[in-house]
Design an enzyme around this catalytic site. Structure first.
Site, PDB file in Angstrom:
ATOM      1  N   HIS A  61     -25.083   5.769  31.490  1.00  0.00           N
ATOM      2  CA  HIS A  61     -26.261   4.940  31.743  1.00  0.00           C
ATOM      3  C   HIS A  61     -27.245   5.683  32.643  1.00  0.00           C
ATOM      4  O   HIS A  61     -26.847   6.582  33.399  1.00  0.00           O
ATOM      5  CB  HIS A  61     -25.860   3.634  32.447  1.00  0.00           C
ATOM      6  CG  HIS A  61     -24.971   2.757  31.635  1.00  0.00           C
ATOM      7  ND1 HIS A  61     -25.456   1.800  30.773  1.00  0.00           N
ATOM      8  CD2 HIS A  61     -23.623   2.676  31.553  1.00  0.00           C
ATOM      9  CE1 HIS A  61     -24.437   1.176  30.198  1.00  0.00           C
ATOM     10  NE2 HIS A  61     -23.320   1.691  30.658  1.00  0.00           N
ATOM     11  N   LYS A 107     -16.691  18.615  34.301  1.00  0.00           N
ATOM     12  CA  LYS A 107     -17.436  19.766  33.783  1.00  0.00           C
ATOM     13  C   LYS A 107     -16.569  20.545  32.813  1.00  0.00           C
ATOM     14  O   LYS A 107     -15.355  20.305  32.707  1.00  0.00           O
ATOM     15  CB  LYS A 107     -17.908  20.662  34.925  1.00  0.00           C
ATOM     16  CG  LYS A 107     -16.798  21.249  35.765  1.00  0.00           C
ATOM     17  CD  LYS A 107     -17.360  22.081  36.912  1.00  0.00           C
ATOM     18  CE  LYS A 107     -16.248  22.672  37.770  1.00  0.00           C
ATOM     19  NZ  LYS A 107     -16.803  23.489  38.887  1.00  0.00           N
TER      20      LYS A 107
END
Length: 223
Positions: A136, A189
């Site tokens: 979001h 990551k």
């Protein structure tokens, strides 16, 4: 641009752009997937035969490829290619998830497949793992609760990986071949090939030898 138009929000969703999740067509897609997941989870819990479970799995992910005839020599190999799952399992859409052959998924795993989630062959996924390809806006004025837009980023997992229990993979992450991820890790990551990572955020704690290519080379030498 009217993002409530049929097809436009789906297009933007798959492109990783802002879209409205409560557009009518996407709401219907999630409803269809919820029904398909319930059917699969119910059959799995009742001990349904492998072919039945594969057929129900294909309904979840939108796989229209016909299975070989029941009892045929090709059937065993075809059924083996589909994921094994202890269930229950949860998808948002199902059709945005791609699984290589020989994948195993333990119980209570979640795939928020706003964008494509790819899981490589022979990958093992422990219980309570979550793959979040949905996210979001961080600006609350843009986010605007259920009235605002959201977006996603794809997740890609290489072949021959192992996820311990309760691992979370965040949007946009690519995980290489032969990776082991410790239980309870949050992968924020990209992860290189042939390493062990653990922690929150997950960090490399060990580098591994590439034994997969050595095995393939040895098999080719014998051929």
């Amino acid at each position: 641009m009217d993002l409530m138009n049929p097809g436009e929000s789906r297009r933007r969703m798959l492109a990783g752009e802002l879209y409205y999740a409560f557009a009518p067509d996407l709401t219907e897609d999630r409803r269809r997937c919820k029904v398909a997941c319930h059917a699969y989870n119910t059959a799995n819990a009742s001990g349904a035969p492998r072919r039945t479970l594969v057929e129900l799995w294909k309904e979840i992910v939108g796989d229209k490829t016909p299975l070989p005839p029941e009892g045929s020599p090709e059937e065993i190999e075809a059924l083996r290619a589909y994921p094994w799952n202890d269930g229950p399992i949860k998808f948002d859409y199902g059709y945005n998830c791609k699984f290589g052959p020989g994948v195993y998924i333990n119980s209570n795993c979640t795939f928020l497949d706003t964008c494509i989630i790819t899981i490589g062959a022979r990958t093992l996924i422990g219980p309570n793992c979550s793959f979040y390809a949905a996210t979001h806006p961080v600006d609350p004025a843009v986010r605007n609760g259920v009235l605002g837009p959201e977006y996603g980023k794809p997740i890609t997992v290489g072949e021959d990986c192992w996820f311990g229990g309760n691992v979370i993979v965040l949007p946009g992450v690519t995980i290489g071949r032969g990776v082991t991820i410790g239980a309870g890790s949050v992968v924020t990551k990209d992860v290189e090939d042939f390493v062990v990572v653990a922690g929150n955020p997950a960090r490399v704690i060990k580098r591994l030898e590439n034994t997969l290519d050595k095995k393939e080379d040895a098999e080719e030498a014998k051929a």
